[in-house]
Each structure stands twice: as C-alpha cells, then as structure tokens.
Design an enzyme around this catalytic site. Structure first.
Site, short mmCIF file in Angstrom:
data_model
loop_
_atom_site.label_atom_id
_atom_site.label_comp_id
_atom_site.label_asym_id
_atom_site.label_seq_id
_atom_site.Cartn_x
_atom_site.Cartn_y
_atom_site.Cartn_z
N GLY A 12 6.19 -4.93 8.83
CA GLY A 12 6.70 -3.76 9.55
C GLY A 12 5.90 -3.50 10.81
N ALA A 88 2.88 0.04 3.04
CA ALA A 88 4.35 0.02 2.87
C ALA A 88 4.86 1.43 2.64
CB ALA A 88 4.74 -0.88 1.70
N GLN A 149 11.93 16.47 5.29
CA GLN A 149 11.07 15.49 4.63
C GLN A 149 10.32 16.06 3.43
OE1 GLN A 149 8.61 13.63 7.81
NE2 GLN A 149 9.89 11.83 7.45
N TYR A 152 9.12 12.91 1.52
CA TYR A 152 8.10 12.13 2.25
C TYR A 152 6.80 12.93 2.40
CZ TYR A 152 6.40 9.23 6.22
OH TYR A 152 5.67 8.41 7.07
N GLY A 183 0.22 10.14 13.45
CA GLY A 183 1.35 10.92 13.96
C GLY A 183 2.49 9.96 14.23
N TYR A 184 3.34 10.30 15.18
CA TYR A 184 4.54 9.50 15.45
C TYR A 184 4.17 8.25 16.25
CZ TYR A 184 7.34 13.20 13.46
OH TYR A 184 7.88 14.10 12.58
N1 CAA Z 1 13.16 21.79 13.21
C1 CAA Z 1 13.95 22.88 13.12
N2 CAA Z 1 15.26 22.81 12.90
C2 CAA Z 1 15.81 21.60 12.79
C3 CAA Z 1 15.05 20.43 12.88
C4 CAA Z 1 13.67 20.57 13.11
N3 CAA Z 1 12.87 19.49 13.19
N4 CAA Z 1 15.88 19.38 12.71
C5 CAA Z 1 17.12 19.87 12.52
N5 CAA Z 1 17.08 21.22 12.58
C6 CAA Z 1 18.19 22.15 12.43
C7 CAA Z 1 19.32 21.82 13.37
O1 CAA Z 1 19.08 22.36 14.64
C8 CAA Z 1 20.51 22.44 12.66
O2 CAA Z 1 20.50 23.80 12.88
P1 CAA Z 1 21.88 24.63 12.95
O3 CAA Z 1 22.56 24.42 11.62
O4 CAA Z 1 21.43 26.02 13.17
O5 CAA Z 1 22.65 24.02 14.09
C9 CAA Z 1 20.19 22.20 11.19
O6 CAA Z 1 18.76 22.02 11.13
C10 CAA Z 1 20.88 21.00 10.62
O7 CAA Z 1 20.54 19.88 11.45
P2 CAA Z 1 21.36 18.54 11.40
O8 CAA Z 1 22.78 18.76 11.77
O9 CAA Z 1 20.60 17.48 12.17
O10 CAA Z 1 21.36 18.26 9.84
P3 CAA Z 1 21.46 16.93 9.11
O11 CAA Z 1 21.53 17.28 7.68
O12 CAA Z 1 22.51 16.05 9.68
O13 CAA Z 1 20.04 16.20 9.42
C11 CAA Z 1 17.72 15.84 9.39
C12 CAA Z 1 18.84 16.85 9.15
C13 CAA Z 1 17.86 14.66 8.44
C14 CAA Z 1 16.44 16.56 9.07
C15 CAA Z 1 17.78 15.32 10.82
O14 CAA Z 1 17.71 16.41 11.70
C16 CAA Z 1 16.63 14.37 11.14
O15 CAA Z 1 16.73 13.17 10.90
N6 CAA Z 1 15.53 14.88 11.68
C17 CAA Z 1 14.37 14.09 11.98
C18 CAA Z 1 13.44 14.06 10.78
C19 CAA Z 1 12.13 13.46 11.18
O16 CAA Z 1 11.50 13.87 12.12
N7 CAA Z 1 11.73 12.44 10.47
C20 CAA Z 1 10.51 11.80 10.80
C21 CAA Z 1 10.71 10.30 10.62
S1 CAA Z 1 9.37 9.34 11.24
C22 CAA Z 1 8.19 9.50 10.12
O17 CAA Z 1 8.35 10.09 9.09
C23 CAA Z 1 6.89 8.85 10.45
C24 CAA Z 1 5.78 9.78 10.28
O18 CAA Z 1 5.15 9.77 9.23
C25 CAA Z 1 5.36 10.62 11.40
P1 NAP Z 2 8.33 0.02 9.06
O1 NAP Z 2 8.28 -0.75 10.33
O2 NAP Z 2 9.66 0.49 8.55
O3 NAP Z 2 7.61 -0.83 7.93
C1 NAP Z 2 7.63 -0.43 6.61
C2 NAP Z 2 7.19 -1.60 5.76
O4 NAP Z 2 7.17 -1.18 4.39
C3 NAP Z 2 8.11 -2.79 5.88
O5 NAP Z 2 7.33 -3.94 6.08
C4 NAP Z 2 8.78 -2.85 4.52
O6 NAP Z 2 8.99 -4.16 4.07
C5 NAP Z 2 7.74 -2.22 3.62
N1 NAP Z 2 8.35 -1.71 2.39
C6 NAP Z 2 9.21 -0.69 2.26
N2 NAP Z 2 9.57 -0.55 0.98
C7 NAP Z 2 8.90 -1.50 0.27
C8 NAP Z 2 8.84 -1.86 -1.09
N3 NAP Z 2 9.53 -1.20 -2.04
N4 NAP Z 2 8.05 -2.90 -1.45
C9 NAP Z 2 7.36 -3.57 -0.52
N5 NAP Z 2 7.37 -3.28 0.78
C10 NAP Z 2 8.14 -2.25 1.18
O7 NAP Z 2 7.46 1.34 9.15
P2 NAP Z 2 6.06 1.60 9.86
O8 NAP Z 2 6.29 2.58 10.92
O9 NAP Z 2 5.38 0.32 10.16
O10 NAP Z 2 5.32 2.38 8.67
C11 NAP Z 2 4.24 1.83 7.95
C12 NAP Z 2 3.56 2.95 7.18
O11 NAP Z 2 3.05 3.90 8.09
C13 NAP Z 2 4.51 3.72 6.25
O12 NAP Z 2 3.84 4.05 5.05
C14 NAP Z 2 4.81 4.97 7.03
O13 NAP Z 2 5.15 6.04 6.19
C15 NAP Z 2 3.50 5.19 7.73
N6 NAP Z 2 3.58 6.00 8.93
C16 NAP Z 2 4.36 5.62 9.97
C17 NAP Z 2 4.40 6.42 11.10
C18 NAP Z 2 5.24 6.08 12.28
O14 NAP Z 2 5.37 6.97 13.13
N7 NAP Z 2 5.80 4.89 12.41
C19 NAP Z 2 3.65 7.58 11.15
C20 NAP Z 2 2.86 7.94 10.06
C21 NAP Z 2 2.83 7.13 8.96
P3 NAP Z 2 10.43 -4.81 4.12
O15 NAP Z 2 10.91 -4.67 5.53
O16 NAP Z 2 10.19 -6.20 3.66
O17 NAP Z 2 11.23 -3.96 3.16
#
Ligand code: CAA
Ligand code: NAP
Length: 246
Positions: A12, A88, A149, A152, A183-184
């Site tokens: 990854g 992972a 989340q 998560y 962070g991100y």
């Molecule tokens: N803060 C406040 N409000 C939020 C919000 C947020 N971050 N995200 C969405 N909302 C609100 C929307 O504005 C909306 O409000 P209204 O109903 O008043 O319009 C409501 O929540 C519903 O939003 P959606 O239509 O987007 O709802 P959904 O069910 O389709 O999706 C979601 C919700 C899955 C949370 C989607 O917004 C999403 O994917 N958000 C991003 C989540 C995120 O940041 N994930 C991080 C992934 S990376 C990671 O995890 C790595 C790491 O460790 C850092």
């Molecule tokens: P990524 O590119 O999606 O990589 C995730 C890796 O996890 C992939 O190699 C995947 O392998 C492996 N994996 C998932 N499920 C598995 C399972 N059941 N068994 C074995 N391997 C599995 O994500 P990434 O951004 O590099 O994230 C790596 C780690 O950092 C994660 O724990 C994530 O939560 C953490 N993190 C990421 C961020 C970010 O912003 N990117 C921030 C904070 C923390 P396969 O592809 O082979 O399934």
C-alpha cells in the site's frame, strides 16, 4: 547480520514507503499482502527494478491462523522478526446512522484484531532475544475522532491502548512498543475521498495546507526501529502537519 523487518500491507501507499526506507537503513524486509492480491508479482518486480529485494507473504491480518502461518514462513525463510510494523488497514466510512455490524466488525478485525494477531507470534521471541520493535500505525482520527468513522476511530484509538499496555509488559526486555498517528497522507486511502469533501472539510483543517507524504511517515518508522530510539516506548507520535493543534 541485518535485522529482519515485517511490514503488514507493504504494497500500500504508506507500507511501500516504509519497506523502502527500512531497506535503505539496512534491514531485510518482508511484507504481507492480502491473499488473492494479483499484483504481488508485478510489485516485487517493480521494486527489484528500483533496487529493492523484498519477500512478500500472503496473509489476512484479520485472521489469527493466517497471521501465525505467515510469520512461521517468514521465520523459516529469513529468521526471527526483529521489527514488526502493523500497518495494514482499511476504511469503511459511513455515518453511525448507516453503520451496520458487518462494516463495524470488518474494520475492528482488520485494524485492531490484526495488531494482536501479528504481534502475538513475534513478541515472545523478541523478549527472549532482548531486542525488538513493535510499531503500530494508527491515525489522527483515532486521537480526535472523525465524521463518518466511528469504526475506524475506535479501532485506531484501541491500537494505542494496546501499545501502552504491552510497552509496560516488555519495557525491561529490550522491546519497545509505539504508536504513530499520521494525519492525512496522499495515498489511495485519502485520494478515494470525494474531492469536494477533501477540499472543503479536510485540507482546511491542516495548518500546513497539504497532505503528508508517505516518506515522511517512513522516516519516523525508521527512527523508532533504530537503536537510538531505545528509550522511547508507549508513545503515540503525531505526524499530521499541525492538525493535532486544532
Ligand atoms: N463534518 C461535518 N459534517 C459533515 C462532514 C464532516 N466531515 N462530512 C459530511 N458532513 C455532513 C454533510 O454536510 C451532510 O450534511 P447535510 O445533511 O446537512 O447536508 C451530512 O453530513 C451527510 O453527508 P453526506 O451526504 O456526504 O453523507 P453520506 O452518508 O453520503 O457520507 C461520509 C458520509 C461517508 C462521512 C462522507 O461524507 C465521507 O466519506 N466523508 C469523508 C470521511 C473521511 O474523512 N474519511 C477519512 C478517510 S482517510 C483516513 O481515514 C486516513 C486517516 O487515518 C487520516
Ligand atoms: P492503502 O494504500 O490502502 O494500503 C493499505 C494496505 O493494507 C494494503 O497494502 C492492503 O493490502 C493492506 N490490507 C488491508 N486489509 C488487509 C488484510 N485483511 N490483510 C492483509 N493486508 C491488508 O492505505 P495506506 O494509506 O497506505 O494506509 C496504511 C496504514 O496507515 C493504514 O493502517 C491506515 O489506516 C493508516 N493511515 C493512513 C493515513 C493516510 O492518510 N493514508 C493516515 C493515517 C493512518 P492489499 O492491497 O493486498 O489488500
């Protein structure tokens, strides 16, 4: 003799950078990949072209049996694991209203149970040999929570509870256990977020105004794995462009 590092999810975005950095630092590197991931041969060849020789082992980190089998193979081929990087992880983001038990369980098993599954087969060997490093990759969202989340954030917060408790148990045996909370970072986990959500909700929360780079996290992993970091244990190190201060 060089030390052996096992990085889960090394194919990854973050994992690959960690594998490369650890190899640059002189460690022998093994990684896991999800059973059935068809890209492994091509990835190993691509790494070889870049000058890196890694070993890759199929492993479902969510399964204790799979983790045991994987580590037995690593030990047989390479020797005991000195550094374990529990990297992972997956996301299944949805509001709590929409969260079902399937997506709760999947994230808990993959992101938290995996830490037990992978650490259990290596930890006693580390304490017996008097040296070891366990590095758990958590997240800023385990520290502060994140919209969508609950699964998560709970799993990632749990990782650090594990780190602190195990760190106490192995502190006198030359083994350190730490958490990194990135962070991100610009990997596919983050680029999968809808661009409008990334632009409007996430980037404005990062004082540096940018995503982190995988290499920036990999450098911290390499430090925690080093002899210089021998006095650092049970810590949760934030690396998030200043987001932690918000
Ligand atoms: N803060 C406040 N409000 C939020 C919000 C947020 N971050 N995200 C969405 N909302 C609100 C929307 O504005 C909306 O409000 P209204 O109903 O008043 O319009 C409501 O929540 C519903 O939003 P959606 O239509 O987007 O709802 P959904 O069910 O389709 O999706 C979601 C919700 C899955 C949370 C989607 O917004 C999403 O994917 N958000 C991003 C989540 C995120 O940041 N994930 C991080 C992934 S990376 C990671 O995890 C790595 C790491 O460790 C850092
Ligand atoms: P990524 O590119 O999606 O990589 C995730 C890796 O996890 C992939 O190699 C995947 O392998 C492996 N994996 C998932 N499920 C598995 C399972 N059941 N068994 C074995 N391997 C599995 O994500 P990434 O951004 O590099 O994230 C790596 C780690 O950092 C994660 O724990 C994530 O939560 C953490 N993190 C990421 C961020 C970010 O912003 N990117 C921030 C904070 C923390 P396969 O592809 O082979 O399934």
């Amino acid at each position: 003799m060089s030390r052996i590092t096992l990085v889960t999810g090394g194919m990854g975005g973050l994992g690959e950078a960690i594998c490369m950095k650890m190899a640059d630092m002189g460690y022998e590197v093994a990684t896991t990949y999800s059973p059935g991931n068809s890209k492994v041969t091509a990835w190993l060849a691509e790494m070889k072209q870049k000058g890196y020789t890694f070993r890759a082992y199929p492993c479902d980190v969510a399964s204790f049996e799979s983790a045991q089998e994987c580590i037995a193979k690593v030990v047989k081929d390479m020797g005991p694991v000195d550094v374990l990087v529990n990297n992972a992880g997956i996301t299944r983001d949805m509001t709590f209203k929409k969260m079902d038990s399937t997506n709760w369980d999947l994230v808990m098993k993959t992101n938290l149970d995996s830490v037990f599954n992978m650490t259990k087969p290596v930890c006693d060997g580390m304490t017996d040999r008097g040296w070891g490093r366990i590095i758990n990759i958590s997240s800023v969202n385990g520290q502060k929570g994140a919209f969508g989340q609950t699964n998560y954030s709970a799993a990632k917060a749990g990782m650090h509870g594990f780190s602190k408790a195990l760190a106490l148990e192995v502190a006198r045996k030359g083994v350190t256990v730490n958490t990194i909370s990135p962070g991100y970072i610009g990997t596919k986990m983050v680029t999968a977020i809808a661009p409008e959500v990334l632009e409007s909700k996430i980037l404005p929360q990062i004082p540096m105004g940018r995503l982190g780079k995988p290499e920036e996290v990999a450098g911290l992993v390499a430090y925690l794995a080093s002899d210089e970091a021998a006095f650092l244990t049970g810590a949760n190190i934030a690396i998030n462009g200043g987001q932690h201060m918000q």
